[in-house]
Scaffold this active site. Structure first.
Site, PDB file in Angstrom:
ATOM      1  N   ASP A 218       0.861  -1.170   0.000  1.00  0.00           N
ATOM      2  CA  ASP A 218       0.000   0.000   0.000  1.00  0.00           C
ATOM      3  C   ASP A 218       0.908   1.233   0.000  1.00  0.00           C
ATOM      4  OD1 ASP A 218      -2.388   1.629   0.459  1.00  0.00           O
ATOM      5  OD2 ASP A 218      -1.671   1.796   2.520  1.00  0.00           O
TER       6      ASP A 218
ATOM      7  N   ASP B 231      -0.248   5.177   0.950  1.00  0.00           N
ATOM      8  CA  ASP B 231      -0.515   6.147   2.023  1.00  0.00           C
ATOM      9  C   ASP B 231      -0.656   5.448   3.368  1.00  0.00           C
ATOM     10  OD1 ASP B 231      -1.377   8.879   0.468  1.00  0.00           O
ATOM     11  OD2 ASP B 231      -1.954   7.095  -0.638  1.00  0.00           O
TER      12      ASP B 231
ATOM     13  N   ASP C 234      -1.389  -0.894   5.999  1.00  0.00           N
ATOM     14  CA  ASP C 234      -1.578  -0.305   7.325  1.00  0.00           C
ATOM     15  C   ASP C 234      -3.018  -0.321   7.813  1.00  0.00           C
ATOM     16  OD1 ASP C 234      -2.155   1.771   5.269  1.00  0.00           O
ATOM     17  OD2 ASP C 234      -2.598   2.984   7.022  1.00  0.00           O
TER      18      ASP C 234
END
Length: 223
Positions: free
Chosen positions: A9, A11, A167
């Site tokens: 991922d 961001d 995240d």
């Protein structure tokens, strides 16, 4: 032997972009005669792509949802003009990526950020060289948590032994739907406690990530 890959991922995983996303939201709201929303609110909206982020802003700010397409365009114009003013890679990211490359891993990014914006940010932060594959939220008909992005990235990298690193709850669901091991970076933008997010391993520092990934990939190679 299967070729191996690590997909990330963007961001909240590779980069801390919340300050620039918050600033873009503030400028968009100012243009609409609205006060900016607190940083923590905007941070909590990150993860499902810009259209969903703007939809949430509209709801909280009491704007007209019929203006959603225009406000998405306005937000992206503000963001793309300043996307790396405040954004930085998390500590140790570049060194970990260099280590993965030395170990022979294919590397890719699968994000809900628009592909062009993702590529521009990666280039500005000198991370683009590590990623021959970047799948954005507008690269395919479906975005995460649909697994098509990670499956397409694996195909483009020629990889079968693969892990996904993210995240958030969205990233965990994406990995699960693609039947991939998921490594959860605990310093990003998750909304739930760690124990509520399905994962194989957790980490809070990138310097130890290659050592965590290798056993997971080796296990897949043996299957």
């Amino acid at each position: 032997m299967s070729s191996a890959a690590v997909l990330f991922d963007l961001d909240g995983t590779l980069i801390d972009s919340a300050p620039d996303l918050h600033a873009a939201a503030a400028r968009m709201l100012e243009a609409e005669g609205q006060a900016p929303l607190p940083f923590e609110i905007i941070r909590s909206f990150i993860g499902n792509g810009v259209p969903k982020l703007v939809e949430r802003i509209i709801g909280v700010a009491g704007l007209d949802m019929a203006e959603h397409p225009r406000l998405v365009s306005a937000f992206m114009a503000e963001y793309d003009a300043h996307s790396t003013d405040l954004t930085r890679p998390y500590p140790g990211v570049a060194d970990a990526l260099a280590r993965f490359r030395t170990m022979g891993y294919g590397l890719g990014v699968v994000t809900n950020k628009p592909e062009a914006s993702a590529r521009n940010v990666l280039a500005a932060l000198r991370l683009a060289e590590f990623f021959p594959v970047v799948i954005g939220g507008d690269s395919l008909p479906e975005r995460k948590p649909d697994p098509s992005g990670v499956l397409t990235a694996m195909e483009q990298l020629g990889a079968s032994a693969t892990v996904y690193v993210g995240d958030s709850e969205v990233d965990s669901e994406t990995a699960g739907r693609a039947d991939l091991p998921f490594l959860l970076f605990t310093e990003g933008y998750r909304k739930s406690p760690v124990f509520q997010i399905p994962h194989q391993l957790v980490f809070d520092r990138f310097d130890g990530l290659p050592a965590l990934v290798e056993p997971l990939v080796s296990t897949q190679r043996l299957v």
